[in-house]
Motif scaffolding. Structure first.
Motif, mmCIF file in Angstrom:
data_model
loop_
_atom_site.group_PDB
_atom_site.id
_atom_site.type_symbol
_atom_site.label_atom_id
_atom_site.label_comp_id
_atom_site.label_asym_id
_atom_site.label_seq_id
_atom_site.Cartn_x
_atom_site.Cartn_y
_atom_site.Cartn_z
ATOM 1 N N LEU A 50 0.727 -1.567 0.091
ATOM 2 C CA LEU A 50 0.167 0.447 0.388
ATOM 3 C C LEU A 50 0.891 1.472 -0.034
ATOM 4 C CD1 LEU A 50 -2.607 -1.415 2.425
ATOM 5 C CD2 LEU A 50 -2.816 -0.853 0.510
ATOM 6 N N SER A 51 2.203 1.142 0.712
ATOM 7 C CA SER A 51 2.736 2.528 0.787
ATOM 8 C C SER A 51 3.903 2.856 -0.846
ATOM 9 C CB SER A 51 3.694 2.248 2.088
ATOM 10 O OG SER A 51 4.259 1.848 1.780
ATOM 11 N N GLY A 52 4.126 1.429 -0.984
ATOM 12 C CA GLY A 52 5.699 0.964 -1.818
ATOM 13 C C GLY A 52 6.879 1.686 -1.640
ATOM 14 N N HIS A 53 6.455 1.453 0.078
ATOM 15 C CA HIS A 53 8.058 0.943 0.906
ATOM 16 C C HIS A 53 9.310 -0.485 0.444
ATOM 17 C CE1 HIS A 53 8.463 5.304 1.902
ATOM 18 N NE2 HIS A 53 7.341 5.059 2.524
ATOM 19 N N ASP A 54 9.802 -0.121 0.530
ATOM 20 C CA ASP A 54 10.175 -1.780 0.349
ATOM 21 C C ASP A 54 9.923 -2.335 1.636
ATOM 22 O OD1 ASP A 54 13.321 -3.118 1.658
ATOM 23 O OD2 ASP A 54 12.455 -3.624 -0.539
ATOM 24 N N THR A 55 9.992 -3.857 1.000
ATOM 25 C CA THR A 55 8.829 -4.801 1.976
ATOM 26 C C THR A 55 10.838 -4.688 3.281
ATOM 27 O OG1 THR A 55 7.983 -6.344 0.504
ATOM 28 C CG2 THR A 55 8.563 -7.506 2.586
ATOM 29 N N GLY A 56 11.750 -5.173 3.366
ATOM 30 C CA GLY A 56 12.888 -5.097 4.123
ATOM 31 C C GLY A 56 12.621 -3.929 5.113
ATOM 32 N N ALA A 57 12.309 -2.380 4.407
ATOM 33 C CA ALA A 57 12.980 -0.785 5.430
ATOM 34 C C ALA A 57 11.389 -1.576 6.139
ATOM 35 C CB ALA A 57 12.583 -0.289 4.418
ATOM 36 N N ILE A 58 10.751 -1.360 5.514
ATOM 37 C CA ILE A 58 8.890 -1.986 6.611
ATOM 38 C C ILE A 58 8.912 -2.541 7.642
ATOM 39 C CG2 ILE A 58 6.345 -2.119 6.453
ATOM 40 C CD1 ILE A 58 6.501 0.487 5.199
ATOM 41 N N GLY A 59 9.680 -3.587 6.951
ATOM 42 C CA GLY A 59 9.755 -5.161 7.980
ATOM 43 C C GLY A 59 10.479 -4.070 8.668
ATOM 44 N N VAL A 60 11.777 -3.969 9.012
ATOM 45 C CA VAL A 60 12.752 -3.098 9.914
ATOM 46 C C VAL A 60 11.987 -2.692 11.021
ATOM 47 C CG1 VAL A 60 15.020 -2.453 9.944
ATOM 48 C CG2 VAL A 60 14.804 -4.601 8.931
ATOM 49 N N MET A 61 11.390 -1.171 10.061
ATOM 50 C CA MET A 61 10.589 -0.617 10.973
ATOM 51 C C MET A 61 9.640 -1.438 12.017
ATOM 52 S SD MET A 61 8.236 2.673 9.492
ATOM 53 C CE MET A 61 7.108 2.024 9.360
ATOM 54 N N ALA A 62 9.009 -2.068 11.754
ATOM 55 C CA ALA A 62 7.622 -2.828 11.547
ATOM 56 C C ALA A 62 8.030 -3.856 13.096
ATOM 57 C CB ALA A 62 6.776 -3.993 10.790
#
Length: 139
Positions: free
Chosen positions: A29-41
Motif C-alpha cells: 500500500l505504501s510503495g516502500h520496500d518490504t525490508g525497510a517496512i519490516g525492520v521498522m515494523a
C-alpha cells in the motif's frame, strides 16, 4: 486480574500475528520496500510490546473483568493505538526518510489496522482464556 504469564503470551501472539499481516500489506500500500517496512515494523512492534504490557495492565485495573462491553473494547484498543501513534511518529519519519505528514498517514494506517485487529484479537483471546479457566476450575 490477569497474570504476567498470560499478559506475555497475549503480547507475543498479538505482535507475531499482526506483523505477519501488516508487513506485506503496508509495503504494497505504501510503495516502500518490504525490508525497510519490516525492520521498522519489528522495531515498532518491540516498542508496542512494552506499551502493550503497560497499557493492558492499567486497563485491567480500570476495568477488572474478562466480559467487557464493546465500548470498553473500543476504549482499550483506541487508548493503546493513540499512545503508540504519539510515541512512534518521529521514528517512522526518520526511518523511512519521509516528512512528518507522510509518516502520520502511514502511522495512521498502521493504527487503524491494529485498532481493528486489537478489537478482534482481544475478544478472541479473552474467550479462549475464559474457556480454559472454566475447564481448569471444573477439573
Amino acid at each position: 486480574m490477569r497474570s504476567w504469564k498470560e499478559r506475555v503470551t497475549h503480547m507475543v501472539l498479538f505482535e507475531v500475528l499482526g506483523l505477519a499481516i501488516v508487513i506485506p500489506l503496508s509495503s504494497v500500500l505504501s510503495g516502500h520496500d518490504t525490508g525497510a517496512i519490516g525492520v521498522m515494523a519489528v522495531g515498532l512492534a518491540s516498542a508496542a510490546m512494552l506499551w502493550n504490557l503497560v497499557w493492558n495492565r492499567l486497563f485491567d485495573i480500570w476495568v477488572p473483568t474478562r466480559r467487557r462491553s464493546l465500548a470498553q473494547r473500543i476504549a482499550q484498543a483506541l487508548g493503546f493505538e493513540l499512545g503508540l501513534l504519539i510515541a512512534t511518529l518521529p521514528v517512522v519519519a526518520w526511518w523511512l526518510e519521509i516528512g512528518l505528514v507522510e509518516a502520520f498517514w502511514l502511522d495512521l494506517g498502521f493504527m487503524l489496522f491494529f485498532l481493528a485487529y486489537a478489537l478482534v484479537f482481544n475478544t478472541a483471546f479473552d474467550r479462549v482464556m475464559r474457556r480454559r479457566l472454566a475447564r481448569q476450575e471444573a477439573a
